[in-house]
Design an enzyme around this catalytic site. Structure first.
Site, short mmCIF file in Angstrom:
data_model
loop_
_atom_site.label_atom_id
_atom_site.label_comp_id
_atom_site.label_asym_id
_atom_site.label_seq_id
_atom_site.Cartn_x
_atom_site.Cartn_y
_atom_site.Cartn_z
N SER A 132 0.97 -1.09 -0.03
CA SER A 132 0.01 0.04 0.03
C SER A 132 0.84 1.20 0.00
O SER A 132 2.09 1.25 0.73
CB SER A 132 -0.90 -0.10 1.19
OG SER A 132 -1.53 1.19 1.32
N TYR A 156 -1.38 5.82 -4.68
CA TYR A 156 -2.16 6.82 -4.56
C TYR A 156 -1.42 7.95 -5.14
O TYR A 156 -0.49 8.35 -4.88
CB TYR A 156 -2.53 7.17 -3.12
CG TYR A 156 -3.58 6.31 -2.58
CD1 TYR A 156 -4.67 5.92 -3.06
CD2 TYR A 156 -3.41 5.78 -1.21
CE1 TYR A 156 -5.70 5.18 -2.45
CE2 TYR A 156 -4.31 5.18 -0.35
CZ TYR A 156 -5.49 4.77 -1.51
OH TYR A 156 -6.35 3.87 -0.56
N THR A 182 -4.93 3.31 -7.41
CA THR A 182 -6.20 3.37 -7.00
C THR A 182 -6.95 4.50 -7.19
O THR A 182 -6.45 5.61 -6.79
CB THR A 182 -6.19 3.10 -5.28
OG1 THR A 182 -5.49 1.75 -5.12
CG2 THR A 182 -7.46 3.19 -4.84
N LYS A 295 -7.39 0.25 -10.08
CA LYS A 295 -8.30 -0.36 -8.99
C LYS A 295 -9.56 0.67 -8.52
O LYS A 295 -9.21 2.03 -8.46
CB LYS A 295 -7.46 -0.37 -7.69
CG LYS A 295 -8.11 -0.99 -6.48
CD LYS A 295 -7.11 -1.45 -5.58
CE LYS A 295 -7.76 -2.01 -4.16
NZ LYS A 295 -8.24 -1.09 -3.28
N HIS A 319 -13.62 -0.64 -2.71
CA HIS A 319 -12.82 -0.30 -1.80
C HIS A 319 -13.33 -0.80 -0.44
O HIS A 319 -13.27 -0.26 0.76
CB HIS A 319 -12.50 1.05 -1.78
CG HIS A 319 -11.34 1.73 -0.97
ND1 HIS A 319 -10.17 2.01 -1.71
CD2 HIS A 319 -10.73 1.82 0.19
CE1 HIS A 319 -9.29 2.33 -1.02
NE2 HIS A 319 -9.44 2.23 0.21
N ARG A 322 -15.76 1.42 1.71
CA ARG A 322 -15.22 2.59 2.47
C ARG A 322 -15.32 3.94 1.84
O ARG A 322 -15.19 4.92 2.45
CB ARG A 322 -13.96 2.22 2.88
CG ARG A 322 -13.66 1.03 3.35
CD ARG A 322 -12.33 0.57 3.57
NE ARG A 322 -11.30 1.29 4.31
CZ ARG A 322 -11.18 1.11 5.63
NH1 ARG A 322 -11.78 0.47 6.19
NH2 ARG A 322 -10.36 2.15 6.09
N ASP A 350 -12.35 -7.35 -5.66
CA ASP A 350 -12.23 -7.51 -4.27
C ASP A 350 -13.50 -6.64 -3.69
O ASP A 350 -14.24 -6.28 -4.51
CB ASP A 350 -10.96 -6.81 -3.40
CG ASP A 350 -10.80 -5.19 -3.71
OD1 ASP A 350 -12.04 -4.60 -3.59
OD2 ASP A 350 -9.70 -4.92 -3.59
N VAL A 353 -14.91 -10.33 -0.22
CA VAL A 353 -14.58 -11.84 -0.31
C VAL A 353 -14.32 -12.20 1.16
O VAL A 353 -13.29 -11.89 1.71
CB VAL A 353 -13.42 -11.67 -1.37
CG1 VAL A 353 -12.65 -13.19 -1.50
CG2 VAL A 353 -13.76 -11.22 -2.72
N ARG A 374 -9.90 -7.20 4.50
CA ARG A 374 -9.96 -7.17 5.96
C ARG A 374 -9.65 -8.48 6.64
O ARG A 374 -9.12 -8.44 7.82
CB ARG A 374 -11.33 -6.67 6.51
CG ARG A 374 -11.55 -5.33 5.94
CD ARG A 374 -13.04 -4.85 6.31
NE ARG A 374 -13.41 -3.40 6.18
CZ ARG A 374 -14.16 -3.21 5.28
NH1 ARG A 374 -14.38 -3.98 4.30
NH2 ARG A 374 -14.50 -1.90 5.17
C1 LIG Z 1 -7.99 -0.61 6.81
C2 LIG Z 1 -8.07 -0.59 5.50
C3 LIG Z 1 -7.14 0.14 4.59
C4 LIG Z 1 -7.02 0.14 3.32
N1 LIG Z 1 -5.94 0.76 2.65
C5 LIG Z 1 -6.05 0.75 1.32
C6 LIG Z 1 -5.07 1.36 0.69
O1 LIG Z 1 -4.00 1.89 1.26
N2 LIG Z 1 -4.99 1.41 -0.80
C7 LIG Z 1 -6.01 0.79 -1.42
O2 LIG Z 1 -5.81 0.73 -2.76
N3 LIG Z 1 -6.82 0.09 -0.82
C8 LIG Z 1 -7.12 0.20 0.49
N4 LIG Z 1 -8.10 -0.50 0.95
C9 LIG Z 1 -8.96 -1.21 0.30
C10 LIG Z 1 -8.34 -2.74 0.09
O3 LIG Z 1 -7.60 -2.61 -0.76
C11 LIG Z 1 -9.68 -3.45 -0.52
O4 LIG Z 1 -10.04 -2.84 -1.67
C12 LIG Z 1 -10.74 -3.65 0.50
O5 LIG Z 1 -10.06 -4.08 1.69
C13 LIG Z 1 -11.53 -4.85 0.06
O6 LIG Z 1 -12.81 -4.92 0.89
P1 LIG Z 1 -12.90 -6.20 2.01
O7 LIG Z 1 -12.00 -5.78 3.02
O8 LIG Z 1 -14.64 -5.88 2.29
O9 LIG Z 1 -12.68 -7.34 1.47
C14 LIG Z 1 -8.06 -0.62 2.65
C15 LIG Z 1 -8.98 -1.08 3.21
C16 LIG Z 1 -9.11 -1.33 4.48
C17 LIG Z 1 -10.05 -2.06 5.40
#
Ligand SMILES: Cc1cc2nc3c(=O)[nH]c(=O)nc-3n(C[C@H](O)[C@H](O)[C@H](O)COP(=O)(O)O)c2cc1C
Length: 423
Positions: A132, A156, A182, A295, A319, A322, A350, A353, A374
């Site tokens: 990340s 990013y 992303t 992404k 994401h 989120r 994603d 999953v 997660r």
């Molecule tokens: C705590 C947290 C931090 C994340 N940080 C990033 C990140 O730095 N860059 C990014 O592209 N996605 C980030 N994501 C998104 C994840 O790459 C991914 O898309 C997402 O966790 C998938 O959903 P799920 O956790 O419900 O399976 C983050 C997700 C979480 C839960």
């Protein structure tokens, strides 16, 4: 984890049951909900809120799960499934299973070893880790612990082109095999749990290791002494100490330094670029010959544009719910995106999953692989590197058994005809 032709799902199952005879249980729960519940107990309130939470009413998080529920696998029988091959090939590399670890920022909230533990676990299991941009350990440190195991870098796109170029150069130098840009987080989503606690990890210097280890970023820092006009509250002092502790060198070395606060300020001012547009992508293409993936694609027209722009892969993602509350579930977006792409570039997925059957469904609807999000962060919170390893192994075994029990012996046999969708 070696090449994946065989019977490894049953091997894992027997390993667990035989350990049970000796009174030993798995180090992480096998059920996804329980993994979260137990993982939560190992984290502080703020850490859990940041990792578990989503945008707004969290309806997209629910939609992600509902979409998986709406699709049902229709097993076929009497097809000799004694040997199964769960491998997939992405950008010329054969992976043992169709899983990668999603980029997750600020993992130090779950465990101090953070990305380092995750990198070691991923390498041991042969599953690529996507570093990340918001990692808690510099990419060079994690890469060094991974040997030649596969890793990608998630970008990013900041407001500084020089910083973007520096990140990409560093990612290439430490052996990343793809760049994942992303696109859904040019601004942070409206996350009620974090807002309630008034907590953002980056504001206290967490999840900033790629920046504070970067020569371009550190050259941008302009330390200013703190204004002493009013008496600081105890909470303000605590926040300042946290930022100093997170900065390279640790608390003691940074007690008198203004750099940690300057880094937080600089980061918050530059980390994302809401003005990003399709016109910026050629610039990235010029920076690297690595495969570039986008992404956060959910619309078929955006998928078409990506192919037209010479992009090498897509991650269908919201994401993990989120960013846009009320957004379409990733799985619901997948068929139209797959149709638009028409097999020209690989599609990953994603968001939501939570087990092998989910991967089966995503692959049947057109994905080449899926990202675990997660669940591995909870594994990390529970048992560090070992916890992440077990989460990966459980996903792999569950997928292998689901594949065979559905009457398939290879990922290439998966298609929409394997599923029934419930209205
Ligand atoms: C705590 C947290 C931090 C994340 N940080 C990033 C990140 O730095 N860059 C990014 O592209 N996605 C980030 N994501 C998104 C994840 O790459 C991914 O898309 C997402 O966790 C998938 O959903 P799920 O956790 O419900 O399976 C983050 C997700 C979480 C839960």
């Amino acid at each position: 984890m070696s090449a994946r032709a065989g019977d490894h799902g049953r091997t894992r199952q027997m390993e667990v049951y035989l350990a049970g005879l000796r009174g030993r249980r798995g180090v992480v729960p096998f059920d996804a909900d329980k993994l979260e519940t137990i993982g939560r107990r190992r984290m502080g309130r703020e850490a859990y809120a940041y990792i578990a939470g989503g945008a707004g009413l969290e309806s997209t998080m629910a939609a992600n799960r509902a979409a998986f529920e709406r699709h049902r696998i229709v097993p076929r029988v009497l097809r000799d499934v004694s040997q199964r091959d769960t491998s997939v090939t992405l950008f010329g590399r054969t992976l043992p299973t169709p899983f990668l670890l999603a980029p997750i920022g600020a993992l130090e909230l779950a465990n101090r070893e953070a990305d380092l533990a995750v990198g070691k676990a991923a390498a041991a299991e042969g599953v690529p880790l996507i570093f990340s941009s918001q990692a808690s350990k510099p990419m060079e440190v994690v890469a060094a612990a991974m040997g030649d195991a596969p890793r990608w870098f998630q970008l990013y796109w900041s407001t500084s082109d020089e910083l973007v170029a520096s990140f990409v150069r560093r990612a290439e130098a430490c052996g990343c095999e793809a760049i994942v840009v992303t696109l859904d987080t040019t601004m942070l989503g409206w996350r009620a749990r974090d807002l309630d606690l008034a907590h953002l990890p980056f504001a206290v210097g967490k999840g900033m290791a790629q920046y504070t280890s970067d020569p371009v970023f550190t050259a941008m820092l302009r330390p200013e002494p703190l204004e002493r006009s009013s008496r600081p509250t105890p909470a303000a002092v605590r926040s300042l100490l946290r930022a100093k502790a997170s900065y390279p060198g640790g608390l003691r070395a940074n007690l008198r330094s203004d750099l940690p606060l300057a880094a937080v300020r600089q980061f918050l001012a530059t980390y994302s670029r809401p003005s990003l547009s399709w016109a910026d992508l050629p610039q990235l293409r010029e920076l690297t010959s690595l495969p570039i993936l986008l992404k956060g694609i959910l619309h078929p027209d955006d998928a078409r544009s990506a192919v037209g722009a010479g992009i090498d892969g897509i991650v269908v993602s919201n994401h993990g719910g989120r960013q846009v509350d009320g957004a379409i579930a990733s799985l619901d977006a997948l068929p139209a995106v797959a149709d638009a792409v028409g097999g020209r570039i690989p599609i990953l997925l994603d968001s939501g999953v939570r087990g092998g059957a989910d991967a089966f469904k995503a692959l049947a609807l057109g994905a080449s692989a899926v990202l675990i999000g997660r669940p591995y962060a909870y594994g990390l919170a529970l048992a560090g590197e070992q916890g992440v390893r077990e989460v990966i192994r459980n996903f792999a075994a569950d997928f292998d058994l689901t594949l065979g029990l559905a009457g398939c012996t290879a990922v290439s046999e998966l298609g929409p005809e394997r599923l029934e969708s419930i209205p």
